[in-house]
Write a protein that holds these residues in place. Structure first.
Motif, PDB file in Angstrom:
ATOM      1  N   THR A   1      -0.087 -37.340  -4.613  1.00  0.00           N
ATOM      2  CA  THR A   1      -0.320 -38.321  -5.663  1.00  0.00           C
ATOM      3  C   THR A   1       0.034 -39.719  -5.165  1.00  0.00           C
ATOM      4  O   THR A   1       0.751 -39.875  -4.173  1.00  0.00           O
ATOM      5  CB  THR A   1       0.527 -37.971  -6.901  1.00  0.00           C
ATOM      6  OG1 THR A   1       1.892 -37.805  -6.490  1.00  0.00           O
ATOM      7  CG2 THR A   1       0.047 -36.676  -7.530  1.00  0.00           C
ATOM      8  N   GLN A   2      -0.453 -40.732  -5.852  1.00  0.00           N
ATOM      9  CA  GLN A   2      -0.306 -42.109  -5.385  1.00  0.00           C
ATOM     10  C   GLN A   2       1.135 -42.549  -5.240  1.00  0.00           C
ATOM     11  O   GLN A   2       1.464 -43.359  -4.384  1.00  0.00           O
ATOM     12  CB  GLN A   2      -1.042 -43.063  -6.332  1.00  0.00           C
ATOM     13  CG  GLN A   2      -2.564 -42.955  -6.218  1.00  0.00           C
ATOM     14  CD  GLN A   2      -3.273 -43.965  -7.085  1.00  0.00           C
ATOM     15  OE1 GLN A   2      -2.654 -44.616  -7.920  1.00  0.00           O
ATOM     16  NE2 GLN A   2      -4.573 -44.108  -6.897  1.00  0.00           N
ATOM     17  N   GLU A   3       2.010 -42.015  -6.084  1.00  0.00           N
ATOM     18  CA  GLU A   3       3.405 -42.473  -6.047  1.00  0.00           C
ATOM     19  C   GLU A   3       4.221 -41.858  -4.906  1.00  0.00           C
ATOM     20  O   GLU A   3       5.336 -42.278  -4.641  1.00  0.00           O
ATOM     21  CB  GLU A   3       4.102 -42.212  -7.393  1.00  0.00           C
ATOM     22  CG  GLU A   3       4.255 -40.746  -7.773  1.00  0.00           C
ATOM     23  CD  GLU A   3       3.046 -40.188  -8.531  1.00  0.00           C
ATOM     24  OE1 GLU A   3       3.169 -39.073  -9.077  1.00  0.00           O
ATOM     25  OE2 GLU A   3       1.999 -40.855  -8.553  1.00  0.00           O
ATOM     26  N   CYS A   4       3.685 -40.851  -4.221  1.00  0.00           N
ATOM     27  CA  CYS A   4       4.456 -40.214  -3.148  1.00  0.00           C
ATOM     28  C   CYS A   4       4.041 -40.742  -1.777  1.00  0.00           C
ATOM     29  O   CYS A   4       2.993 -41.361  -1.625  1.00  0.00           O
ATOM     30  CB  CYS A   4       4.306 -38.693  -3.196  1.00  0.00           C
ATOM     31  SG  CYS A   4       2.744 -38.078  -2.556  1.00  0.00           S
ATOM     32  N   ASP A   5       4.892 -40.500  -0.800  1.00  0.00           N
ATOM     33  CA  ASP A   5       4.577 -40.847   0.592  1.00  0.00           C
ATOM     34  C   ASP A   5       3.819 -39.672   1.186  1.00  0.00           C
ATOM     35  O   ASP A   5       4.402 -38.754   1.753  1.00  0.00           O
ATOM     36  CB  ASP A   5       5.879 -41.114   1.355  1.00  0.00           C
ATOM     37  CG  ASP A   5       5.629 -41.500   2.811  1.00  0.00           C
ATOM     38  OD1 ASP A   5       4.453 -41.580   3.217  1.00  0.00           O
ATOM     39  OD2 ASP A   5       6.616 -41.722   3.537  1.00  0.00           O
TER      40      ASP A   5
ATOM     41  N   ASP B   1      -8.214 -44.408   5.185  1.00  0.00           N
ATOM     42  CA  ASP B   1      -8.002 -45.497   4.222  1.00  0.00           C
ATOM     43  C   ASP B   1      -7.107 -45.084   3.063  1.00  0.00           C
ATOM     44  O   ASP B   1      -6.695 -45.930   2.261  1.00  0.00           O
ATOM     45  CB  ASP B   1      -9.346 -45.992   3.678  1.00  0.00           C
ATOM     46  CG  ASP B   1     -10.168 -46.712   4.746  1.00  0.00           C
ATOM     47  OD1 ASP B   1      -9.558 -47.253   5.692  1.00  0.00           O
ATOM     48  OD2 ASP B   1     -11.408 -46.714   4.642  1.00  0.00           O
ATOM     49  N   LEU B   2      -6.814 -43.797   2.981  1.00  0.00           N
ATOM     50  CA  LEU B   2      -5.997 -43.285   1.878  1.00  0.00           C
ATOM     51  C   LEU B   2      -4.593 -42.882   2.310  1.00  0.00           C
ATOM     52  O   LEU B   2      -3.637 -43.025   1.536  1.00  0.00           O
ATOM     53  CB  LEU B   2      -6.684 -42.064   1.255  1.00  0.00           C
ATOM     54  CG  LEU B   2      -8.053 -42.297   0.603  1.00  0.00           C
ATOM     55  CD1 LEU B   2      -8.653 -40.959   0.172  1.00  0.00           C
ATOM     56  CD2 LEU B   2      -7.927 -43.234  -0.590  1.00  0.00           C
ATOM     57  N   TYR B   3      -4.474 -42.362   3.532  1.00  0.00           N
ATOM     58  CA  TYR B   3      -3.198 -41.800   3.991  1.00  0.00           C
ATOM     59  C   TYR B   3      -2.997 -42.086   5.479  1.00  0.00           C
ATOM     60  O   TYR B   3      -3.971 -42.280   6.202  1.00  0.00           O
ATOM     61  CB  TYR B   3      -3.181 -40.262   3.829  1.00  0.00           C
ATOM     62  CG  TYR B   3      -3.649 -39.760   2.509  1.00  0.00           C
ATOM     63  CD1 TYR B   3      -2.820 -39.801   1.388  1.00  0.00           C
ATOM     64  CD2 TYR B   3      -4.930 -39.215   2.356  1.00  0.00           C
ATOM     65  CE1 TYR B   3      -3.256 -39.327   0.159  1.00  0.00           C
ATOM     66  CE2 TYR B   3      -5.377 -38.740   1.133  1.00  0.00           C
ATOM     67  CZ  TYR B   3      -4.539 -38.798   0.029  1.00  0.00           C
ATOM     68  OH  TYR B   3      -4.972 -38.328  -1.173  1.00  0.00           O
ATOM     69  N   PRO B   4      -1.736 -42.042   5.945  1.00  0.00           N
ATOM     70  CA  PRO B   4      -1.531 -41.926   7.388  1.00  0.00           C
ATOM     71  C   PRO B   4      -2.092 -40.575   7.844  1.00  0.00           C
ATOM     72  O   PRO B   4      -1.857 -39.554   7.205  1.00  0.00           O
ATOM     73  CB  PRO B   4      -0.004 -41.965   7.537  1.00  0.00           C
ATOM     74  CG  PRO B   4       0.493 -42.631   6.294  1.00  0.00           C
ATOM     75  CD  PRO B   4      -0.469 -42.209   5.208  1.00  0.00           C
ATOM     76  N   VAL B   5      -2.851 -40.576   8.931  1.00  0.00           N
ATOM     77  CA  VAL B   5      -3.567 -39.373   9.368  1.00  0.00           C
ATOM     78  C   VAL B   5      -3.329 -39.119  10.855  1.00  0.00           C
ATOM     79  O   VAL B   5      -3.276 -40.057  11.655  1.00  0.00           O
ATOM     80  CB  VAL B   5      -5.093 -39.533   9.120  1.00  0.00           C
ATOM     81  CG1 VAL B   5      -5.867 -38.365   9.702  1.00  0.00           C
ATOM     82  CG2 VAL B   5      -5.392 -39.667   7.633  1.00  0.00           C
TER      83      VAL B   5
END
Length: 205
Positions: A73-77, A116-120
């Motif tokens: 979810t957006q609030e988590c790392d 663009d959404l997460y570290p990958v």
């Protein structure tokens, strides 16, 4: 002085049977082992294994975003590790299940959204006992490296190291010709958890 854990990190590992840890009697695979190691070093990790046996990159491309976004979810790392390609190179009905070009396109499509959404991070598929399929996977791994380089996504080509690993190759041969047991997955994990991409990634704020 009081020790303090880093803020919670949630990691989705997305891939097929090697991500799933098929063959490991300890039910950890390499992904579970690197998370266990990171947790023991003080990282507060929530680990999601999204490995599906026999899945190709085409199938994975269709499901990954819904499954990952539900958990991260957006609030988590939230972060994502992709590792796939072995099933693409399997011969069925006289041809590979997925063509090399389609595998490359699938990876590019997945990463173009994911980065663009997460570290990958991306980890290549490992070798198996079949020499001809190994050549196809080696070729695929090198092409995947080019895509990751273009998109500035850290990539670990684990194939050349594991094909020289007696532990990995012996266990693959003795088990089912594709998957190792616990020691083989530990050899895989040792490479990943000492990889600069993984080590730097855990230092992200």
């Amino acid at each position: 002085m009081t020790s303090q854990l880093l803020k919670e990190i949630r990691i989705c590992f997305v891939g097929e049977s090697f991500v799933n840890g098929t063959g490991d009697p300890e039910c950890l695979g390499w992904a579970g082992r690197i998370c266990q190691d990171a947790f023991l070093k003080g990282f507060d990790i929530t680990y999601y294994n999204l490995g599906v046996r026999r899945e190709t990159s085409t199938e994975l491309r269709k499901r990954w975003l819904q499954e990952v976004s539900y958990r991260l979810t957006q609030e988590c790392d939230g972060r994502v590790v992709f590792s796939f390609g072995a099933n693409d190179t399997t011969i069925e009905n006289g041809k590979t299940r997925i063509s090399l070009q389609d595998s490359i396109t699938n990876l590019r499509d997945i990463l173009s959204i994911a980065k663009d959404l997460y570290p990958v991070l991306v980890v290549s598929p490992p070798p198996i006992e079949d020499k001809q399929q190994n050549q196809r996977m080696d070729d695929l791994s090198k092409e995947f490296a080019k895509v990751c380089n273009e998109l500035n996504v850290p990539y670990l080509n684990i194939f050349p190291e594991l094909i020289r690993s007696d532990t990995w190759m012996d266990e693959v041969k003795k088990y089912d010709g594709a998957h190792p047991r616990a020691a083989g997955y530990q050899a895989f994990a040792d490479i990943v958890q000492n990889w600069e991409g993984w080590l730097n990634w855990l230092k992200l704020d």
